[in-house]
Scaffold this active site. Structure first.
Site, PDB file in Angstrom:
ATOM      1  N   HIS A  67       0.822  -1.204   0.000  1.00 48.26           N
ATOM      2  CA  HIS A  67       0.000   0.000   0.000  1.00 48.26           C
ATOM      3  C   HIS A  67       0.864   1.265   0.000  1.00 48.26           C
ATOM      4  O   HIS A  67       0.575   2.243  -0.689  1.00 48.26           O
ATOM      5  CB  HIS A  67      -0.925  -0.053   1.222  1.00 48.26           C
ATOM      6  CG  HIS A  67      -1.705   1.195   1.455  1.00 48.26           C
ATOM      7  ND1 HIS A  67      -1.360   2.121   2.419  1.00 48.26           N
ATOM      8  CD2 HIS A  67      -2.806   1.682   0.841  1.00 48.26           C
ATOM      9  CE1 HIS A  67      -2.225   3.114   2.394  1.00 48.26           C
ATOM     10  NE2 HIS A  67      -3.116   2.888   1.454  1.00 48.26           N
ATOM     11  N   GLU A  70       2.231   1.839  -3.380  1.00 48.73           N
ATOM     12  CA  GLU A  70       1.179   2.396  -4.247  1.00 48.73           C
ATOM     13  C   GLU A  70       1.139   3.925  -4.110  1.00 48.73           C
ATOM     14  O   GLU A  70       1.138   4.651  -5.095  1.00 48.73           O
ATOM     15  CB  GLU A  70      -0.173   1.781  -3.856  1.00 48.73           C
ATOM     16  CG  GLU A  70      -1.380   2.431  -4.525  1.00 48.73           C
ATOM     17  CD  GLU A  70      -2.542   2.608  -3.555  1.00 48.73           C
ATOM     18  OE1 GLU A  70      -2.939   1.639  -2.887  1.00 48.73           O
ATOM     19  OE2 GLU A  70      -3.040   3.739  -3.453  1.00 48.73           O
ATOM     20  N   HIS A  71       1.155   4.402  -2.864  1.00 45.60           N
ATOM     21  CA  HIS A  71       1.155   5.858  -2.646  1.00 45.60           C
ATOM     22  C   HIS A  71       2.359   6.526  -3.291  1.00 45.60           C
ATOM     23  O   HIS A  71       2.267   7.577  -3.892  1.00 45.60           O
ATOM     24  CB  HIS A  71       1.190   6.156  -1.139  1.00 45.60           C
ATOM     25  CG  HIS A  71      -0.150   6.260  -0.526  1.00 45.60           C
ATOM     26  ND1 HIS A  71      -0.578   7.396   0.121  1.00 45.60           N
ATOM     27  CD2 HIS A  71      -1.169   5.377  -0.462  1.00 45.60           C
ATOM     28  CE1 HIS A  71      -1.808   7.192   0.561  1.00 45.60           C
ATOM     29  NE2 HIS A  71      -2.193   5.981   0.233  1.00 45.60           N
ATOM     30  N   GLU A 143      -4.383   8.098   7.364  1.00 44.87           N
ATOM     31  CA  GLU A 143      -5.285   7.147   6.708  1.00 44.87           C
ATOM     32  C   GLU A 143      -5.556   5.958   7.636  1.00 44.87           C
ATOM     33  O   GLU A 143      -6.692   5.498   7.753  1.00 44.87           O
ATOM     34  CB  GLU A 143      -4.667   6.666   5.385  1.00 44.87           C
ATOM     35  CG  GLU A 143      -5.638   5.838   4.546  1.00 44.87           C
ATOM     36  CD  GLU A 143      -5.039   5.355   3.212  1.00 44.87           C
ATOM     37  OE1 GLU A 143      -3.883   5.701   2.915  1.00 44.87           O
ATOM     38  OE2 GLU A 143      -5.732   4.629   2.501  1.00 44.87           O
TER      39      GLU A 143
END
Lengths: 426, 424
Positions: A67, A70-71, A143
């Site tokens: 993840h 991905e960012h 997040e």
């Protein structure tokens, strides 16, 4: 290019395996202004231990790397951010990470090829520095906190904790504030070089395209990369049975929420599409809108709406989840158990079965209403080696007898768990 | 244009959207009535009772069974707030007959069910069926109370409530628990009759239609025949904007057990310039419309103060809401950064490129309207409720004609009406 077809719903798809090992799937649509592209790598939160093909080095990574990566993919050496660049073209761009894959996508009516330039540029050119990795930790930390406040997410994670003792599906996709603090550019590059090799990637496009033209456009934008061998992923051995049958937590919700799960020890088999259809039919027969259980629970005020019904599966895990809101989660669980037992003993009623089968067919057809749904469906199915059209094509093979067999094999009392989030005392 | 409107009778219209982009046909019935405190809870309750059963389909599982037989046609209903109207929405979606494994007629069947649910309710003792009434009353109470569950949505709702205190738009679309107590099956049925005979009724059909038969199917439906002509009561949305009185900013803080703070700002736009709503749309896009916006770039990217940072323009009310999820201790810092962004736009600190990007962002979303059946229906319904019909092409044209000067001019008239903060 291989062409596959689904006559019943008048759709077709073209599939090409490129020399570098990448798979491209093209689903042409006519009379549509909207175009959708999604590029995925077979790398998700569960892939936390693996052997790099080129160096044979075994790598063990902190939770949340897929993840985090991905960012970070959007960041460019010149200080720009590819998400901004895509948005500036008026494209609706995004990315997401799941348990088993990471995907980059955009949809648009205009500027498709400009978008394609940018998408294929940023996904093929990583840029990680100490500074930009540190900065991201603040954003992802927020997040993670946002998810912490979401009762639905906690409910889901607790249900997984009930079903699995030691399985990477239990890892929170975003990781924890603590685990992401250990992420460095080096870890990110190792993962990038391993998993973002074309042989580990699938691209799906859907919209008004000429298949060979779009294929050439894609090929011309690919960076030459050395062929790498197979990535060896190391997972804990699959366990039979569950971890514990109940877990509860307290949060600020107005009514308790529940997730009832059946862990499926068998998981993916040769007939996975048929099996998946059978489970969807069963779930709707057991607790769907017209079921006797739902009618009774709704009238007694125990359920407000039909629970969410899900069958999640991949090579490493498989389970059913029935989740919703109720003052009395135990009553829901009892009722489901009761109906499952009854169906096991008496078999399914013919009229009921046929009606729900028709409904399930319609549900699959509706998926073809949007280019985004189609492309995402083909990507996530392909990650599991499934051809999405099979859900429509194999439909008639799903007989009542087959569904009754699945009921016995999958809905096992011993594999039943429940997760509950209770209301905080006011 | 693939859109045609036909009046069935005064106050009741059919809207046809002819499209071959989908596997489904979508039928929708919208009932519009002015938002009023005394009616809002009742109307919400009526909606959920109607879907429980009608005279010809007296129970929910009978309706469900009927729909399942139609290849899983789906029925849905809901409550919306559009401008100062409460809108009751009913939808029925079926597979287009072309994609069925065997031939079957579904259009007339669909409309028969839909109209029966809405216009032919199950009545006993001059009121709604007691059993359905009781359980829906209980359920609605639960829905209203569960407002707090989603903290982001709750904070947004609360800011609207504070900003429009004692105005129709400040009302919660599902109503109020204390008002539920006074409702009986009988007085609710009275309200239903009033609603059905006075409200504005619009019927939408989206899908591939080879001929005009749909109009006849609707006109010949006995429930539709029975509807009276009416001078429909609803609040027309005005395309032109007015100046409002500028008040001192009110600050509202609320405490709950949360890990993340939710900050919502309600902004007034105080202008009467021509095409103000199109200028405001662009202002909003530059401020918080997407990843290139000032809020996203400065609150999230540069300062890492938030995971979510953006703004929404509510066109019918001509107001903007800024929404951020922030670390609680960063409240002051986030608020100051937001205020800096408002000032920056006022001072013209944005480029022609920012404007072009925002124009493209909005145009793209307008061009995408026809990619979803319910979105296309919602667009045309929005035009129907407005005093000025704008086609999709005109909309894009008006967006593209906005200038930097106009955006700056509007920026100068913006004032913060309400600051709402949900924290621990």
């Amino acid at each position: 290019m291989e062409r596959i077809e689904c006559k019943k719903i008048k759709e077709e798809a073209y599939i090409e395996k490129l020399e570098n090992g990448m798979k491209v799937i093209i689903i042409p649509k006519h009379n549509l202004d909207k175009k959708y592209i999604i590029w995925g790598t077979h790398f998700g939160s569960i892939d936390n231990r693996f052997i790099m093909p080129k160096t044979n080095e075994e790598v063990f990574i902190p939770d949340g790397v897929a993840h985090f990566l991905e960012h970070k993919m959007f960041e460019q050496p010149d200080g720009t951010n590819s998400l901004d660049t895509l948005m500036a073209l008026g494209l609706d761009a995004n990315a997401y990470t799941t348990n088993n894959h990471t995907a980059y996508l955009f949809e648009c009516t205009n500027n498709f090829y400009k978008g394609l330039d940018e998408l294929m540029d940023y996904v093929q050119h990583p840029y990680f520095t100490d500074e930009n990795v540190e900065k991201e930790k603040g954003i992802i930390g927020q997040e993670i906190k946002m998810y912490d406040d979401e009762p639905g997410w906690r409910l889901y994670m607790n249900a997984l904790d009930c079903m699995y003792k030691d399985n990477p599906i239990k890892i929170d996709i975003a990781g924890s504030v603590e685990s992401i603090s250990k992420i460095t550019p080096d870890v990110l590059y190792k993962c990038y070089n391993t998993f973002y090799n074309p042989s580990n990637m699938i691209m799906v496009v859907c919209g008004e395209f000429n298949p060979s033209e779009i294929l050439n456009e894609i090929k011309s934008r690919l960076v030459q990369k050395e062929e790498q061998g197979e990535i060896k992923r190391i997972y804990p051995e699959k366990e039979k049975g569950i971890n514990k049958n109940y877990k509860e937590d307290t949060m600020e919700v107005s009514f308790p929420i529940f997730a009832i799960g059946y862990k499926d020890d068998e998981g993916i088999n040769r007939d996975i599409v048929k099996k998946h259809i059978a489970i969807e039919i069963l779930l709707n027969m057991i607790i769907g809108k017209s079921s006797e259980a739902y009618k009774e629970l709704y009238e007694a005020g125990e359920l407000l709406s039909v629970p969410d019904l899900d069958y999640e599966f991949a090579e490493q895990y498989a389970h059913i989840l029935i989740s919703g809101q109720s003052k009395n989660p135990n009553k829901i669980k009892q009722k489901i158990e009761e109906i499952v037992e009854k169906y096991k003993q008496k078999g399914l009623e013919e009229e009921h079965f046929n009606r729900i089968k028709k409904k399930t067919y319609g549900d699959y057809v509706v998926e073809y209403n949007s280019v985004g749904n189609i492309a995402r469906m083909f990507l996530s199915d392909s990650m599991k080696n499934i051809n999405s059209f099979d859900y429509i094509e194999n439909f008639n093979e799903v007989t009542k007898e087959y569904v009754e067999e699945i009921l016995k094999n999958v809905f096992k009392k011993d594999n039943l768990v429940m997760s509950v989030i209770n209301c905080k005392d006011k | 244009m693939n859109y045609i409107k036909k009046d069935i009778k005064k106050g009741v219209s059919l809207h046809k959207i002819n499209t071959n982009k989908f596997k489904t046909n979508l039928y929708a019935v919208f009932i519009a009535t002015p938002l009023k405190r005394e009616d809002v809870t009742k109307n919400a309750l009526i909606t959920s009772i109607l879907r429980r059963g009608s005279k010809n389909f007296p129970s929910q599982d009978l309706i469900s069974k009927k729909l399942e037989e139609m290849y899983g046609a789906s029925f849905d209903c809901g409550i919306e707030k559009t401008g100062d109207n409460q809108i009751i929405k009913f939808y029925l979606e079926t597979i287009n007959e072309e994609f069925l494994p065997e031939q079957e007629e579904l259009t007339k069947k669909s409309l028969d069910i839909l109209f029966d649910i809405i216009l032919n309710p199950l009545i006993e003792n001059n009121g709604f069926k007691k059993e359905y009434f009781d359980s829906e009353k209980r359920n609605l109470k639960q829905i209203i109370e569960s407002k707090i569950d989603n903290k982001r949505a709750y904070s947004f709702e609360r800011c609207i409530e504070e900003m429009f205190k004692n105005e129709p738009y400040g009302l919660y679309k599902y109503g109020y628990v204390e008002d539920l107590e006074k409702i009986t099956p009988q007085n609710l049925y009275e309200q239903y009759k009033k609603l059905i005979s006075n409200a504005k009724i619009d019927i939408f059909v989206s899908g591939e239609q080879k001929d005009d038969s749909i109009l006849n199917i609707i006109k010949e439906n006995e429930k539709i025949i029975k509807l009276n002509e009416r001078e429909a009561e609803y609040i027309e949305n005005k395309e032109n904007t007015n100046k409002t009185e500028v008040k001192e900013t009110q600050v509202v803080e609320e405490h709950m057990q949360v890990a993340q703070g939710n900050l919502v700002l309600g902004l007034n736009i105080n202008t009467e310039i021509e095409n103000a709503k199109f200028v405001a749309s662009l202002y909003n896009a530059i401020l918080g419309g997407g990843a290139n916006s000032k809020l996203f770039q400065n609150v999230r990217e540069k300062q890492s103060l938030a995971y979510t940072a953006g703004s929404t323009y509510r066109r019918q009310k001509n107001v903007i809401f800024i929404r951020c999820g922030i670390e609680i201790k960063n409240y002051e810092k986030a608020l100051n950064t937001i205020k800096d962004q408002l000032k920056d736009i006022e001072n013209g600190e944005f480029s022609q490129e920012d404007i072009n990007n925002s124009k493209e962002l909005i145009s793209e979303s307008i061009r995408s309207i026809n990619a979803e059946q319910d979105t296309e229906i919602t667009y045309y319904y929005g035009q129907e409720l407005s005093d000025n019909f704008t086609t999709i092409e005109e909309y894009i044209e008006k967006i593209n004609s906005v200038t930097k000067e106009q955006i700056q001019e509007i920026a100068k008239t913006i004032s913060i009406n309400t600051i709402y903060f949900l924290r621990d």
